[in-house]
Motif scaffolding. Structure first.
Motif, PDB file in Angstrom:
ATOM      1  N   LYS A   8      -0.034 -37.352  13.331  1.00 23.30           N
ATOM      2  CA  LYS A   8      -0.849 -36.152  13.169  1.00 23.30           C
ATOM      3  C   LYS A   8      -0.667 -35.290  14.407  1.00 23.30           C
ATOM      4  O   LYS A   8      -0.887 -35.763  15.523  1.00 23.30           O
ATOM      5  CB  LYS A   8      -2.311 -36.578  13.019  1.00 23.30           C
ATOM      6  CG  LYS A   8      -3.267 -35.505  12.604  1.00 23.30           C
ATOM      7  CD  LYS A   8      -4.654 -36.139  12.414  1.00 23.30           C
ATOM      8  CE  LYS A   8      -5.712 -35.115  12.126  1.00 23.30           C
ATOM      9  NZ  LYS A   8      -7.047 -35.754  12.072  1.00 23.30           N
ATOM     10  N   GLU A 130     -12.916 -44.173  17.725  1.00 26.50           N
ATOM     11  CA  GLU A 130     -12.363 -42.845  17.415  1.00 26.50           C
ATOM     12  C   GLU A 130     -11.528 -42.254  18.546  1.00 26.50           C
ATOM     13  O   GLU A 130     -11.276 -41.063  18.558  1.00 26.50           O
ATOM     14  CB  GLU A 130     -13.495 -41.877  17.080  1.00 26.50           C
ATOM     15  CG  GLU A 130     -14.203 -42.269  15.803  1.00 26.50           C
ATOM     16  CD  GLU A 130     -15.409 -41.404  15.524  1.00 26.50           C
ATOM     17  OE1 GLU A 130     -15.788 -40.621  16.391  1.00 26.50           O
ATOM     18  OE2 GLU A 130     -15.968 -41.527  14.427  1.00 26.50           O
TER      19      GLU A 130
ATOM     20  N   GLN B  12      -1.304 -37.903  17.450  1.00 25.41           N
ATOM     21  CA  GLN B  12      -2.043 -39.121  17.100  1.00 25.41           C
ATOM     22  C   GLN B  12      -1.277 -39.901  16.046  1.00 25.41           C
ATOM     23  O   GLN B  12      -0.886 -39.351  15.021  1.00 25.41           O
ATOM     24  CB  GLN B  12      -3.422 -38.757  16.545  1.00 25.41           C
ATOM     25  CG  GLN B  12      -4.323 -38.060  17.551  1.00 25.41           C
ATOM     26  CD  GLN B  12      -5.673 -37.712  16.968  1.00 25.41           C
ATOM     27  OE1 GLN B  12      -5.769 -37.163  15.873  1.00 25.41           O
ATOM     28  NE2 GLN B  12      -6.733 -38.031  17.693  1.00 25.41           N
ATOM     29  N   LEU B  14      -1.470 -42.686  13.215  1.00 26.63           N
ATOM     30  CA  LEU B  14      -2.463 -43.328  12.371  1.00 26.63           C
ATOM     31  C   LEU B  14      -1.903 -44.604  11.760  1.00 26.63           C
ATOM     32  O   LEU B  14      -0.721 -44.680  11.405  1.00 26.63           O
ATOM     33  CB  LEU B  14      -2.897 -42.376  11.261  1.00 26.63           C
ATOM     34  CG  LEU B  14      -3.490 -41.048  11.733  1.00 26.63           C
ATOM     35  CD1 LEU B  14      -3.854 -40.171  10.535  1.00 26.63           C
ATOM     36  CD2 LEU B  14      -4.706 -41.272  12.609  1.00 26.63           C
ATOM     37  N   GLU B  18      -7.217 -45.865  10.823  1.00 28.32           N
ATOM     38  CA  GLU B  18      -7.492 -46.038  12.251  1.00 28.32           C
ATOM     39  C   GLU B  18      -6.436 -45.360  13.113  1.00 28.32           C
ATOM     40  O   GLU B  18      -5.317 -45.131  12.682  1.00 28.32           O
ATOM     41  CB  GLU B  18      -7.601 -47.531  12.576  1.00 28.32           C
ATOM     42  CG  GLU B  18      -8.745 -48.177  11.785  1.00 28.32           C
ATOM     43  CD  GLU B  18      -9.321 -49.398  12.463  1.00 28.32           C
ATOM     44  OE1 GLU B  18      -9.540 -49.362  13.677  1.00 28.32           O
ATOM     45  OE2 GLU B  18      -9.563 -50.391  11.756  1.00 28.32           O
ATOM     46  N   LEU B  19      -6.863 -45.064  14.340  1.00 25.44           N
ATOM     47  CA  LEU B  19      -5.971 -44.372  15.275  1.00 25.44           C
ATOM     48  C   LEU B  19      -5.261 -45.418  16.128  1.00 25.44           C
ATOM     49  O   LEU B  19      -5.867 -46.052  16.991  1.00 25.44           O
ATOM     50  CB  LEU B  19      -6.805 -43.428  16.140  1.00 25.44           C
ATOM     51  CG  LEU B  19      -6.049 -42.605  17.154  1.00 25.44           C
ATOM     52  CD1 LEU B  19      -4.929 -41.809  16.495  1.00 25.44           C
ATOM     53  CD2 LEU B  19      -6.995 -41.667  17.866  1.00 25.44           C
ATOM     54  N   GLY B  22      -2.941 -42.545  20.727  1.00 27.70           N
ATOM     55  CA  GLY B  22      -3.262 -41.155  20.977  1.00 27.70           C
ATOM     56  C   GLY B  22      -3.437 -40.979  22.476  1.00 27.70           C
ATOM     57  O   GLY B  22      -3.207 -41.925  23.245  1.00 27.70           O
ATOM     58  N   CYS B  62      -3.222 -52.620  15.066  1.00 32.48           N
ATOM     59  CA  CYS B  62      -2.448 -51.576  14.380  1.00 32.48           C
ATOM     60  C   CYS B  62      -0.935 -51.724  14.518  1.00 32.48           C
ATOM     61  O   CYS B  62      -0.189 -51.031  13.815  1.00 32.48           O
ATOM     62  CB  CYS B  62      -2.851 -50.201  14.903  1.00 32.48           C
ATOM     63  SG  CYS B  62      -4.457 -49.638  14.290  1.00 32.48           S
TER      64      CYS B  62
END
Lengths: 131, 131
Positions: A8, A130, B12, B14, B18-19, B22, B62
């Motif tokens: 993103k 976040e 970012q 993903l 969830e991130l 970043g 992740c």
């Protein structure tokens, strides 16, 4: 904002402490082009009139020329249009976004190889964050 | 995040909802390298231990391999280190940021010409917005 696979991207142009252009403001300009009024654009984007108007006011104060101006006429339903300068700035911002998306493709490959499609569940009962 | 003149860029990655990586998580990895522990890194960045730990937990869930692991030993002050996979992911993310900053330079010129250094004051008593 542009998504490139799992990536993103967000580009924001600052004018002093204020946000002169970003994803939300670019979408708003496009909505004003489509709807022909600030109120119509706000409805389309699900924003209050006050918020929509504030975004327009900020944009108009951050650039050498106004990006949005009232169209002739008056009354409750009076219209607004994106000025020629506003259309150029909008196009230049979208071109910047496209350039960023393109530039990310190479460096993204090394990251995508290691990135899972979905997170493993936490072993510790942690909730999402976040950051 | 990289600033290129008045332009603020944010990338970012993903993983599902969830991130995975970043600006904040990259800074955290660098702080863990520097401080040698999750608690020390959190203090350095002004975050609570719980929040710091959640960020680490998210990152570790992740990616194909954990990015941070406890160093041998134990007790209250036990350390943590960024794994070799974590260091590679961190470096690839910073390379992505650098590539984005470089790619923005050309398209930014057309925008910078029209952008004011500071906003004009509002004629309508409007407050700042954040969009």
């Amino acid at each position: 904002m542009p998504m490139v696979g799992p990536l993103k991207l967000k580009a924001q142009l600052l004018c002093g402490d204020e946000l002169a252009m970003g994803p939300g403001k670019a979408d708003l300009l496009e909505a004003i082009v489509g709807e022909g009024s600030i109120s119509g654009a706000g409805r389309k984007l699900g924003m209050s009139y006050r918020r929509t108007w504030l975004l327009v006011d900020t944009m108009n104060r951050c650039w050498a020329q106004p990006l949005v101006e009232a169209t002739p006429g008056g009354g409750e339903g009076r219209g607004a249009r994106v000025t020629p300068a506003g259309l150029e700035i909008l196009a230049a911002y979208r071109a910047l976004e496209a350039q960023l998306a393109k530039a990310s493709e190479g460096p993204l490959k090394a990251l995508e190889q290691r990135l899972l499609n979905a997170p493993r569940s936490s072993q510790h009962g942690a909730s999402q964050d976040e950051a």
